[in-house]
Design a protein around this motif. Structure first.
Motif, PDB file in Angstrom:
ATOM      1  N   GLY A 201      -1.283  19.107 -15.672  1.00  0.00           N
ATOM      2  CA  GLY A 201      -0.480  17.912 -15.882  1.00  0.00           C
ATOM      3  C   GLY A 201      -0.074  17.223 -14.600  1.00  0.00           C
ATOM      4  N   VAL A 202      -0.783  17.499 -13.492  1.00  0.00           N
ATOM      5  CA  VAL A 202      -0.427  16.914 -12.202  1.00  0.00           C
ATOM      6  C   VAL A 202      -0.654  15.404 -12.207  1.00  0.00           C
ATOM      7  N   ALA A 203      -1.820  14.981 -12.667  1.00  0.00           N
ATOM      8  CA  ALA A 203      -2.135  13.549 -12.648  1.00  0.00           C
ATOM      9  C   ALA A 203      -1.206  12.758 -13.553  1.00  0.00           C
ATOM     10  N   SER A 204      -0.825  13.322 -14.705  1.00  0.00           N
ATOM     11  CA  SER A 204       0.089  12.620 -15.609  1.00  0.00           C
ATOM     12  C   SER A 204       1.448  12.401 -14.952  1.00  0.00           C
ATOM     13  N   ALA A 205       1.949  13.437 -14.263  1.00  0.00           N
ATOM     14  CA  ALA A 205       3.227  13.285 -13.565  1.00  0.00           C
ATOM     15  C   ALA A 205       3.112  12.267 -12.434  1.00  0.00           C
ATOM     16  N   LEU A 206       1.984  12.306 -11.701  1.00  0.00           N
ATOM     17  CA  LEU A 206       1.781  11.347 -10.615  1.00  0.00           C
ATOM     18  C   LEU A 206       1.736   9.919 -11.141  1.00  0.00           C
ATOM     19  N   LEU A 207       1.093   9.712 -12.289  1.00  0.00           N
ATOM     20  CA  LEU A 207       1.010   8.368 -12.847  1.00  0.00           C
ATOM     21  C   LEU A 207       2.401   7.835 -13.176  1.00  0.00           C
ATOM     22  N   GLU A 208       3.271   8.668 -13.739  1.00  0.00           N
ATOM     23  CA  GLU A 208       4.631   8.224 -14.035  1.00  0.00           C
ATOM     24  C   GLU A 208       5.345   7.779 -12.760  1.00  0.00           C
ATOM     25  N   HIS A 209       5.183   8.550 -11.687  1.00  0.00           N
ATOM     26  CA  HIS A 209       5.927   8.254 -10.459  1.00  0.00           C
ATOM     27  C   HIS A 209       5.338   7.064  -9.712  1.00  0.00           C
ATOM     28  N   ILE A 210       4.025   6.963  -9.641  1.00  0.00           N
ATOM     29  CA  ILE A 210       3.437   5.822  -8.932  1.00  0.00           C
ATOM     30  C   ILE A 210       3.688   4.531  -9.717  1.00  0.00           C
ATOM     31  N   ALA A 211       3.770   4.624 -11.044  1.00  0.00           N
ATOM     32  CA  ALA A 211       4.088   3.444 -11.854  1.00  0.00           C
ATOM     33  C   ALA A 211       5.521   2.992 -11.600  1.00  0.00           C
ATOM     34  N   ALA A 212       6.449   3.947 -11.479  1.00  0.00           N
ATOM     35  CA  ALA A 212       7.839   3.589 -11.188  1.00  0.00           C
ATOM     36  C   ALA A 212       7.958   2.950  -9.812  1.00  0.00           C
ATOM     37  N   VAL A 213       7.241   3.485  -8.836  1.00  0.00           N
ATOM     38  CA  VAL A 213       7.232   2.895  -7.495  1.00  0.00           C
ATOM     39  C   VAL A 213       6.680   1.470  -7.554  1.00  0.00           C
TER      40      VAL A 213
ATOM     41  N   GLU B 171       1.807  22.245   1.008  1.00  0.00           N
ATOM     42  CA  GLU B 171       0.426  21.768   1.088  1.00  0.00           C
ATOM     43  C   GLU B 171       0.099  20.840  -0.080  1.00  0.00           C
ATOM     44  N   PHE B 172      -0.794  19.864   0.183  1.00  0.00           N
ATOM     45  CA  PHE B 172      -1.201  18.914  -0.849  1.00  0.00           C
ATOM     46  C   PHE B 172      -2.028  19.612  -1.935  1.00  0.00           C
ATOM     47  N   ILE B 173      -1.734  19.263  -3.184  1.00  0.00           N
ATOM     48  CA  ILE B 173      -2.629  19.660  -4.281  1.00  0.00           C
ATOM     49  C   ILE B 173      -3.155  18.443  -5.034  1.00  0.00           C
ATOM     50  N   ALA B 174      -2.586  17.241  -4.774  1.00  0.00           N
ATOM     51  CA  ALA B 174      -3.060  16.021  -5.433  1.00  0.00           C
ATOM     52  C   ALA B 174      -2.511  14.821  -4.670  1.00  0.00           C
ATOM     53  N   THR B 175      -3.234  13.703  -4.774  1.00  0.00           N
ATOM     54  CA  THR B 175      -2.775  12.456  -4.155  1.00  0.00           C
ATOM     55  C   THR B 175      -3.053  11.303  -5.103  1.00  0.00           C
TER      56      THR B 175
ATOM     57  N   ARG C 172       0.862  -1.189   0.000  1.00  0.00           N
ATOM     58  CA  ARG C 172       0.000   0.000   0.000  1.00  0.00           C
ATOM     59  C   ARG C 172       0.889   1.226   0.000  1.00  0.00           C
ATOM     60  N   VAL C 173       0.736   2.059  -1.019  1.00  0.00           N
ATOM     61  CA  VAL C 173       1.587   3.230  -1.181  1.00  0.00           C
ATOM     62  C   VAL C 173       0.718   4.425  -1.534  1.00  0.00           C
ATOM     63  N   GLY C 174       1.014   5.558  -0.911  1.00  0.00           N
ATOM     64  CA  GLY C 174       0.358   6.807  -1.274  1.00  0.00           C
ATOM     65  C   GLY C 174       1.405   7.874  -1.563  1.00  0.00           C
ATOM     66  N   LEU C 175       1.191   8.624  -2.636  1.00  0.00           N
ATOM     67  CA  LEU C 175       2.059   9.754  -2.983  1.00  0.00           C
ATOM     68  C   LEU C 175       1.230  11.023  -3.012  1.00  0.00           C
ATOM     69  N   ALA C 176       1.860  12.130  -2.665  1.00  0.00           N
ATOM     70  CA  ALA C 176       1.192  13.429  -2.702  1.00  0.00           C
ATOM     71  C   ALA C 176       2.025  14.395  -3.523  1.00  0.00           C
TER      72      ALA C 176
ATOM     73  N   ALA D 270      -2.175  -4.063  -8.891  1.00  0.00           N
ATOM     74  CA  ALA D 270      -2.600  -3.136  -7.844  1.00  0.00           C
ATOM     75  C   ALA D 270      -3.712  -2.254  -8.374  1.00  0.00           C
ATOM     76  N   GLU D 271      -4.591  -1.874  -7.456  1.00  0.00           N
ATOM     77  CA  GLU D 271      -5.661  -0.936  -7.769  1.00  0.00           C
ATOM     78  C   GLU D 271      -5.150   0.477  -7.481  1.00  0.00           C
ATOM     79  N   VAL D 272      -5.412   1.427  -8.387  1.00  0.00           N
ATOM     80  CA  VAL D 272      -4.861   2.767  -8.273  1.00  0.00           C
ATOM     81  C   VAL D 272      -5.985   3.795  -8.369  1.00  0.00           C
ATOM     82  N   ALA D 273      -5.854   4.893  -7.617  1.00  0.00           N
ATOM     83  CA  ALA D 273      -6.868   5.952  -7.644  1.00  0.00           C
ATOM     84  C   ALA D 273      -6.184   7.295  -7.406  1.00  0.00           C
ATOM     85  N   PHE D 274      -6.688   8.337  -8.098  1.00  0.00           N
ATOM     86  CA  PHE D 274      -6.120   9.686  -8.035  1.00  0.00           C
ATOM     87  C   PHE D 274      -7.157  10.672  -7.524  1.00  0.00           C
ATOM     88  N   LEU D 275      -6.687  11.791  -6.961  1.00  0.00           N
ATOM     89  CA  LEU D 275      -7.555  12.918  -6.628  1.00  0.00           C
ATOM     90  C   LEU D 275      -6.720  14.193  -6.756  1.00  0.00           C
TER      91      LEU D 275
END
Length: 1019
Positions: free
Chosen positions: A134-146, A96-100, A86-90, A120-125
């Motif tokens: 482009g926040v979600a696109s960058a997050l997808l690259e990083h969570i995929a690498a993790v 301050e958080f702008i996306a998770t 279980r991993v969460g990135l922000a 794994a099941e993945v979800a963004f906000l």
């Protein structure tokens, strides 16, 4: 239906170490920066605050139901992770958080699982205010690498059909995917293995984001100078004066914390602009801040700027990494602080930035004079060299599109500006002075792409110092400077040795078309100067024609006619004009101060139907000739539909001679002699206060342009004049005071033109059916699993031969010969004739020391040779002799490949022997090498003639040699665990070749930074 995370909430995740290597700074689509990091239990309050700022619609899309607030159980679940299953990135800005994003490992039934489950099941906000960046696109690259690091190979995601933005994030990522519709939602499955398309998408996004971040620095609508002194003089006041003197078209503010309070409560004034005690007191948006305060006060200034929403900083302050360990730590804190607010930094210890575009006119630097507008982009890491280059280009009439002197380049670097200049329609030529390359692998990739559309010229300082200059953060590399230079040339970069050569090459490339070949016509009024030019051409590998001597009695009209004829002659690809003063009988100089001759040469160039050949002038003591040629204009009619734009999407040129970005045959569009047109794609900001232009005449107001957040307008070029026959175009002919300088610049243009033509049809990496990639992978895995040393292992002779054989490479076997009888037995097994060689480290590959005996045809000869070796060189246990079968004679060569942490995998080739080693005659190419790369590799040595029949010898089998190089390249590219390969010697005969020695080293592969998610260098 409960998600996997909800079903697993009762199970408290086990403790794992915080993975700080997952932290990264990224550049978003709009050019701002943000930080990505793992979510921890300390983030509960940040998560609640973040969620409160998300709209009800976005919450509904995330949870498939109204979900107005997070319960205490939710907060606990979303902030407690095991960092494995279980991993969460922000994503944070200003802390301050702008996306998770989070993933939960699941099994094939969708239930919580642990390894070896690989899905794994993945979800963004994402907060609504930051959607579209482009926040979600960058997050997808990083969570995929993790996920890949943790053994997860696939993501599953459920998305409501109405949530089209999130669906697009997944579908545009470039991963292999499947889509289905189940229970009213879209079910997506993504294979996380990187693909060519996902890598291309990632790099395209990186280019757009980093180019946009540079554009924001170069085109601010408002600038604040922080540290502008109350008294004239000082760094801050100098920058303020330079900003105003350049006619900056935006708003300018001065900031000085020591300013006294004004009686009326309004701002004070410095040099006629509003002055405030802080950026916050300005009360208006500020795009760029120039920081010129002592280093100890910079953090306060950065915090003031960040809190007020400043987008970028130019930090002129010194006292950072260039000053020692304390300064390095101060520099790290500066970068971390600025990035926490989403700001990018030029500097510290910078000289400043300049943008000559007519709609900007930004001189946020210490340069007292604004350069002329032109088509050259200039980047330096040294303020002193920057001053010299600005002066040299100005003196020779060259204009700039933009100039950056980045100092310690702690954040923004040459890579960022390559991203910007790649598709900047206002830049045709890129000049770089570099003292270090922070990310050589990325620089090479970006330079190759940019060089495919416009020239990139580089001079490298600190080549022989053995270390990076103070203040420059660079990775450790084992690759020598000569190798890096060779790899840059492979990428199309024009490498020169001095700043003088940098200017010489830049002038030619910005003003003239690329030559179609190496044939050079030479004409002039001095036979001696013509012969010097002829010799210089031969030295540079060009093919000069016999010089045309116009004699010392030639007048400007003779030069004009001869140049016109040379331009029309199809037997040449370039023209060099040589000129010396002609003195009459009365001692008067007939050519005046050179302007008459310049006019004649301009007329000849202008009369050519299309400028397909470059023209350069070599002059000796011709006063005013160089200046007249640089500043000249002509009235040649423009050719319809042609332009000289340098980059993708570029339109017509604006008042410059045809640059190489257009290729041979391009004719520049016309411009008005009295109304200079801004470079394509640059228009004025409608919200700017328009400062009067102190240089250009006034004219009608320009059409409204884009807002400061909009993308650059497409390059459309200026409108043509009413009478095309009289529309003036600039004809700039570069002039040089020495033949060698002119010819060297011309030779670089010839080589670059050849590279451009070849790059248009790149080579290929052949497929060989006999390669056993899976078998090689199994062997490597078996060896590394049994090896305890994390630094790796050098394979034994048998294992090395087995691995090479999997890739179709046969290493000739050697049999140990610890005694004379063992040697005789080995020879009987191999068959006579044989060779007897020592393999002791101090004698290996040193035939000059007498450790090799060849062509031993009988047992008697073998025993005699064995006795001689042991008598002269030492005992058998010291010499470690071996016996090997003889092979057909040929040329001894060396093939190597190694992985460098900074550069990547490099393929090297040279001839064996002391001469080549002494001269450093080794060629290099990046892996994977193409068939064209290896053909050039074999032919790029100074000793290459030995392979092709030098002095009547038989030519060797170069196709077999090229195939061997390709197979070694494939081995290293397919298996990054193969960190070094050395085949020495490789005897290349007239038919076939033989690998007599092979060494292979395996180790855990170094990280591939070029394949990971987008991120800025860590601090």
């Amino acid at each position: 239906m409960q998600s996997a995370s909800e079903q697993s909430e009762a199970a408290e995740p086990p403790e794992h170490a915080y993975p700080d290597h997952w932290e990264a700074d990224v550049v978003l689509r709009d050019g701002g920066t943000a930080r990505i990091r793992p979510i921890t239990a300390d983030d509960a309050d940040r998560l609640v605050s973040f969620y409160e700022q998300v709209s009800d619609e976005s919450k509904y899309y995330r949870f498939f139901a109204p979900y107005p607030r997070l319960s205490a159980k939710d907060v606990h679940r979303f902030t407690h992770h095991d960092f494995v299953n279980r991993v969460g990135l922000a994503v944070t800005v200003g802390g301050e958080f702008i996306a998770t994003v989070r993933y939960d490992r699941i099994d094939d039934r969708g239930l919580p699982a642990s390894a070896p489950a690989d899905e794994a099941e993945v979800a963004f906000l994402v907060q609504d205010a930051h959607q579209g960046r482009g926040v979600a696109s960058a997050l997808l690259e990083h969570i995929a690498a993790v996920a890949r690091e943790r053994g997860i190979r696939r993501f599953a995601a459920e998305v409501l059909p109405a949530n089209t933005k999130m669906i697009k994030v997944f579908t545009d990522a470039g991963y292999t995917q499947k889509r289905s519709f189940e229970d009213g939602s879209v079910r997506l499955h993504l294979d996380l293995e990187p693909t060519d398309r996902s890598l291309a998408v990632q790099r395209a996004r990186e280019q757009r984001a980093e180019a946009r971040s540079v554009q924001r620095l170069l085109t601010p609508a408002s600038v604040a100078v922080v540290g502008a002194g109350r008294a004239p003089g000082g760094v801050g006041r100098t920058v303020l004066r330079n900003l105003l003197g350049a006619g900056f078209t935006g708003r300018v503010y001065a900031v000085n914390a020591a300013l006294p309070e004004t009686g009326d409560g309004g701002p004070a004034e410095l040099d006629g602009v509003p002055a405030y005690r802080s950026v916050a007191a300005i009360g208006e948006p500020v795009d760029l801040a120039v920081v010129a305060v002592p280093a100890e006060r910079v953090p306060e200034a950065v915090a003031d700027c960040g809190a007020h929403g400043v987008r970028g900083l130019v930090v002129l302050s010194a006292g950072y990494a260039e000053s020692g360990p304390d300064g390095r730590e101060r520099q790290r804190r500066l970068v971390r602080q600025a990035r926490s607010y989403g700001m990018r930094i030029i500097g510290p210890n910078a000289f400043g930035i300049i943008n000559t575009a007519d709609d900007v006119r930004l001189n946020a630097s210490l340069a007292p004079q604004m350069p002329a507008a032109g088509r050259i982009g200039l980047f330096t890491q040294s303020g002193a060299i920057g001053i010299a280059l600005l002066a040299g280009l100005h003196r020779r009439g060259a204009g700039l599109s933009s100039f950056i002197s980045a100092g310690n380049r702690a954040d923004v670097s040459g890579n960022d500006f390559l991203q910007h200049w790649y598709d900047d329609p206002g830049t045709d030529v890129v000049l770089l002075y570099l003292e270090s390359i922070g990310n050589p692998r990325k620089f090479t990739r970006l330079a190759r792409r940019t060089a495919a559309v416009k020239p990139v010229v580089v001079v490298k300082g600190a080549r022989h110092s053995g270390s990076a200059p103070p203040g420059h953060r660079v990775p450790v590399t084992r690759v020598p400077h000569a190798t890096v230079s060779a790899l840059l040339r492979q990428a199309g970069v024009i490498r020169v040795d001095t700043v003088t050569e940098l200017v010489d090459a830049g002038l030619l490339l910005a003003a003239q078309p690329l030559p179609a070949g190496p044939r050079v016509a030479i004409l002039g009024n001095s036979e001696s100067l013509g012969l010097l030019t002829y010799d210089a051409c031969l030295t540079e590998g060009l093919r000069p024609l016999r010089p045309l001597d116009l004699t010392t009695s030639a007048v400007p009209a003779d030069f004009r006619d001869a140049l016109a004829a040379a331009l029309a002659d199809e037997t040449s690809d370039a023209v060099v004009v040589t000129a010396i003063p002609w003195v009459g009988e009365d001692g008067a100089t007939e050519f005046g101060d050179g302007e008459v001759l310049a006019a004649a040469l301009r007329e000849a160039v202008a009369s050519a139907p299309a400028p397909t050949k470059p023209v350069v002038v070599v002059h000796v003591e011709m006063g005013g000739l160089a200046e007249a040629l640089a500043m000249a204009t002509s009235t040649r009619p423009p050719a319809a539909g042609r332009g000289a734009g340098g980059g993708p999407g570029a339109g017509t040129s604006t008042g410059t001679a045809p640059g190489p970005g257009a290729g041979p045959g391009a004719v520049p569009a016309a411009t008005s002699a009295t109304e200079p047109t801004p470079p394509p794609g640059r228009t004025r900001h409608p919200d700017r206060a328009q400062a009067p232009d102190p240089i250009q005449p006034s004219g009608p107001a320009p059409a409204p342009g884009p807002t400061r957040d909009s993308a650059p307008a497409p390059a459309t070029g200026p409108a043509l004049a009413t009478d095309p026959a009289q529309a003036p175009v600039v004809v700039t002919i570069p002039a040089y005071p020495a033949a060698e300088r002119a010819v060297r610049a011309l030779a670089e243009a010839v080589r670059y033109g050849q590279w451009r033509r070849q790059a248009a049809e790149p080579g290929r990496v052949p497929e060989y059916e006999d390669i056993d990639e899976a078998g090689a992978a199994a062997l490597i895995r078996r060896v590394l699993d049994a090896e305890a040393d994390p630094r790796g292992v050098t394979l034994g002779t048998d294992q090395a031969g087995e691995l090479l054989a999997r890739y179709g490479i046969t290493a000739l076997p050697t049999l140990p010969a610890p005694t004379p009888d063992a040697a005789v037995a080995a020879a009987a097994r191999l068959g006579y004739p044989v060779a007897l060689k020592t393999t002791a480290p101090h004698l290996r590959h040193r035939p000059d020391l007498g450790g090799v005996r060849l062509d031993l045809a009988t047992e008697e000869q073998l025993r005699t040779a064995y006795a001689e070796l042991t008598e002269v060189l030492g005992k058998p246990e010291e010499l470690q002799p071996v016996v090997q079968a003889m092979v057909p004679r040929g040329v001894d060569t060396v093939v190597r490949s190694a992985i460098d942490p900074a550069v990547g995998a490099v393929l090297s080739f040279g001839l064996s022997g002391a001469a080549s080693e002494l001269l450093g005659d080794t060629a290099h190419r990046l892996v994977p090498a193409t068939d064209r790369d290896v053909a050039e590799l074999v032919r790029s040595l100074r000793t290459t003639p030995l392979l092709f029949g030098w002095r009547g010898s038989a030519p060797v089998d170069t196709p077999a040699l090229e195939e061997l190089l390709l197979r070694v390249s494939r081995l290293v590219d397919d298996h990054p665990e193969v960190v070094a390969v050395s085949l020495e010697p490789v005897v290349v005969a007239p038919r076939g070749l033989s690998v007599l020695g092979a060494t292979v080293r395996l180790a855990p592969p170094p990280p591939r930074t070029d394949l990971g998610p987008r991120s800025l260098p860590n601090y």
